[in-house]
Motif scaffolding. Structure first.
Motif, PDB file in Angstrom:
ATOM      1  N   GLU A  16      55.146  27.775  86.901  1.00 47.56           N
ATOM      2  CA  GLU A  16      55.320  28.854  85.924  1.00 47.56           C
ATOM      3  C   GLU A  16      56.498  28.596  84.995  1.00 47.56           C
ATOM      4  OE1 GLU A  16      54.067  30.956  89.841  1.00 47.56           O
ATOM      5  OE2 GLU A  16      55.040  29.089  89.188  1.00 47.56           O
TER       6      GLU A  16
ATOM      7  N   ILE B 135      55.972  26.483  81.517  1.00 49.03           N
ATOM      8  CA  ILE B 135      55.227  27.010  80.364  1.00 49.03           C
ATOM      9  C   ILE B 135      56.206  27.562  79.335  1.00 49.03           C
ATOM     10  CG2 ILE B 135      53.484  28.675  79.611  1.00 49.03           C
ATOM     11  CD1 ILE B 135      52.381  26.457  81.395  1.00 49.03           C
ATOM     12  N   SER B 136      56.075  27.112  78.094  1.00 48.21           N
ATOM     13  CA  SER B 136      57.025  27.517  77.052  1.00 48.21           C
ATOM     14  C   SER B 136      56.481  28.594  76.123  1.00 48.21           C
ATOM     15  CB  SER B 136      57.402  26.297  76.201  1.00 48.21           C
ATOM     16  OG  SER B 136      56.302  25.916  75.376  1.00 48.21           O
ATOM     17  N   GLY B 137      55.170  28.687  76.016  1.00 46.59           N
ATOM     18  CA  GLY B 137      54.564  29.562  75.010  1.00 46.59           C
ATOM     19  C   GLY B 137      53.896  28.768  73.903  1.00 46.59           C
ATOM     20  N   ILE B 138      54.213  27.485  73.801  1.00 49.35           N
ATOM     21  CA  ILE B 138      53.551  26.563  72.865  1.00 49.35           C
ATOM     22  C   ILE B 138      53.021  25.398  73.697  1.00 49.35           C
ATOM     23  CG2 ILE B 138      53.863  24.977  70.909  1.00 49.35           C
ATOM     24  CD1 ILE B 138      56.016  26.809  69.843  1.00 49.35           C
ATOM     25  N   PRO B 139      51.683  25.225  73.754  1.00 51.03           N
ATOM     26  CA  PRO B 139      51.115  24.215  74.661  1.00 51.03           C
ATOM     27  C   PRO B 139      51.641  22.809  74.445  1.00 51.03           C
ATOM     28  CG  PRO B 139      49.396  25.687  73.869  1.00 51.03           C
ATOM     29  CD  PRO B 139      50.644  26.036  73.102  1.00 51.03           C
TER      30      PRO B 139
ATOM     31  N   ASN C  97      56.514  21.585  76.677  1.00 51.17           N
ATOM     32  CA  ASN C  97      56.822  22.061  78.024  1.00 51.17           C
ATOM     33  C   ASN C  97      58.330  22.268  78.167  1.00 51.17           C
ATOM     34  OD1 ASN C  97      54.290  22.206  79.181  1.00 51.17           O
ATOM     35  ND2 ASN C  97      54.343  20.105  79.954  1.00 51.17           N
ATOM     36  N   ARG C  98      58.736  23.257  78.953  1.00 53.27           N
ATOM     37  CA  ARG C  98      60.144  23.372  79.314  1.00 53.27           C
ATOM     38  C   ARG C  98      60.482  22.215  80.251  1.00 53.27           C
ATOM     39  NH1 ARG C  98      61.852  27.314  82.329  1.00 53.27           N
ATOM     40  NH2 ARG C  98      63.959  27.307  81.475  1.00 53.27           N
TER      41      ARG C  98
ATOM     42  N   ASP D 207      67.831  25.894  75.315  1.00 54.19           N
ATOM     43  CA  ASP D 207      67.372  26.767  76.389  1.00 54.19           C
ATOM     44  C   ASP D 207      68.593  27.458  76.990  1.00 54.19           C
ATOM     45  OD1 ASP D 207      65.543  27.899  78.097  1.00 54.19           O
ATOM     46  OD2 ASP D 207      65.440  26.190  79.460  1.00 54.19           O
TER      47      ASP D 207
END
Length: 355
Positions: A139, A142-146, A149-150, A208
């Motif tokens: 979980e 997931i960054s919100g933009i495929p 990646n974080r 971040d």
């Protein structure tokens, strides 16, 4: 009989050395390299022989027999993402450090130098909890933009060392505790440690988490995109704004937290606001990690160089102590943390990881 270790921690213009007998520091030294010396080499890896010879020459001048060491430990570099732990410096490690699979950094030399000296005297070489330790839960990636990646690049060496130190102080194992660790230095990272794994972390490395003395941390993405396309800055300049010229540097022209604190204490309202915002943001990150751990937090630990300042740690305690009690371990004793990793393996307390 005590385990005698040589610890090698290369930086951009210096190589830090530590000599330990078990966990007792016998000697430490910072070998400094001038810009003129370093500029002779086209790449970081090209500096290998230069730095190795300087280390061996230093030991000789101190009348320290290189053959007296039981183990050589290097600072881990930008390898592929790996779990935390102590890793033997194998050929695969050497190959990826030389390639710089996640980038070129002086720390890449740590494992290479350790292995060369270890091979020379017939002992093992290790690296411990390098910056690429990645134990994130799915979980957290997931960054919100495929397409993005974080990632997990932060301060695992010091984070895990102080987590183990706290666990030992209360007579428990690190693997049995849930901890939040906030590292406050030139970069800031806040990690959620669940039973020995750092399942989420704010790293401030690529935008971040909280800003730091040199890093911008998380910024409003729309404003960032517009600034990128404003025509005012090149890609290189924008990356420098995020890491290097961000945070305290951007607002106040200094990356020295002590200077910021002094200015705030002397009535500089801008310095006070930026300092308060720093405390606010780090505390907010700690609170978020409390949610990651579902509120089951055994202790919050604040560490790093900025943690020496009781005004900052006191203000953070006011904001986060409702989550759990707070312990402060100021500074970052990287040399000792590296020695401890090797000691755990040589004493059979921990199995060495395989890269």
């Amino acid at each position: 009989m005590a385990i005698k270790s040589l610890i090698i921690n290369p930086g951009s213009t210096s190589t830090k050395l530590g000599i330990f007998e078990d966990e007792t520091l016998v000697m430490d030294e910072t070998l400094r390299h001038s810009t003129e010396e370093i500029s002779k080499y086209d790449s970081i890896i090209d500096q290998k022989d230069f730095r190795r010879d300087i280390i061996l020459d230093f030991l000789k001048k101190q009348n320290i027999d290189v053959n007296s060491f039981n183990v050589i430990v290097g600072r881990g570099g930008l390898l592929k993402p790996i779990q935390g732990g102590t890793y033997e410096v194998t050929d695969a490690v050497i190959e990826d450090l030389k390639k710089g699979v996640q980038g070129q950094h002086a720390s890449n030399l740590g494992g290479i130098l350790a292995r060369e000296i270890a091979d020379q005297i017939g002992v093992k070489a290790y690296i411990v909890d390098p910056v690429v330790v990645d134990e994130l839960c799915d979980e957290a990636r997931i960054s919100g933009i495929p397409e993005i990646n974080r990632i997990s690049i932060f301060h695992p060496l010091n984070q895990k060392a102080v987590a183990r130190r706290y666990a030992q102080s209360v007579g428990k194992k690190y693997e049995d505790l849930n901890l939040i660790v906030a590292h406050l230095g030139g970069g800031v990272s806040v990690g959620a440690h669940e039973k020995g794994r750092i399942i989420d972390v704010y790293g401030a490395f690529e935008g971040d988490g909280a800003f730091s003395p040199e890093r911008a941390g998380a910024v409003p993405v729309g404003g960032l995109i517009r600034l990128c396309y404003s025509g005012k800055y090149t890609e290189k300049e924008m990356l420098k704004k995020a890491t290097g010229n961000g945070g305290f540097n951007a607002y106040l022209g200094t990356n020295d937290a002590r200077d910021v604190i002094k200015r705030a204490d002397e009535g500089d309202e801008k310095a006070k606001l930026v300092l308060d915002a720093f405390i606010f943001q780090v505390s907010k990150n700690i609170g978020a990690m409390g949610a990651v751990l579902k509120g089951k937090v055994d202790q919050i630990i604040i560490t790093g160089g900025i943690a020496y300042n009781e005004r900052i740690t006191g203000a953070m305690k006011e904001r986060v102590s409702h989550i759990a009690d707070v312990t402060v371990y100021p500074g970052e004793d990287e040399l000792l943390a590296l020695a401890q990793g090797a000691i755990r393996v040589l004493n059979g307390e921990e199995e060495p990881k395989v890269y």
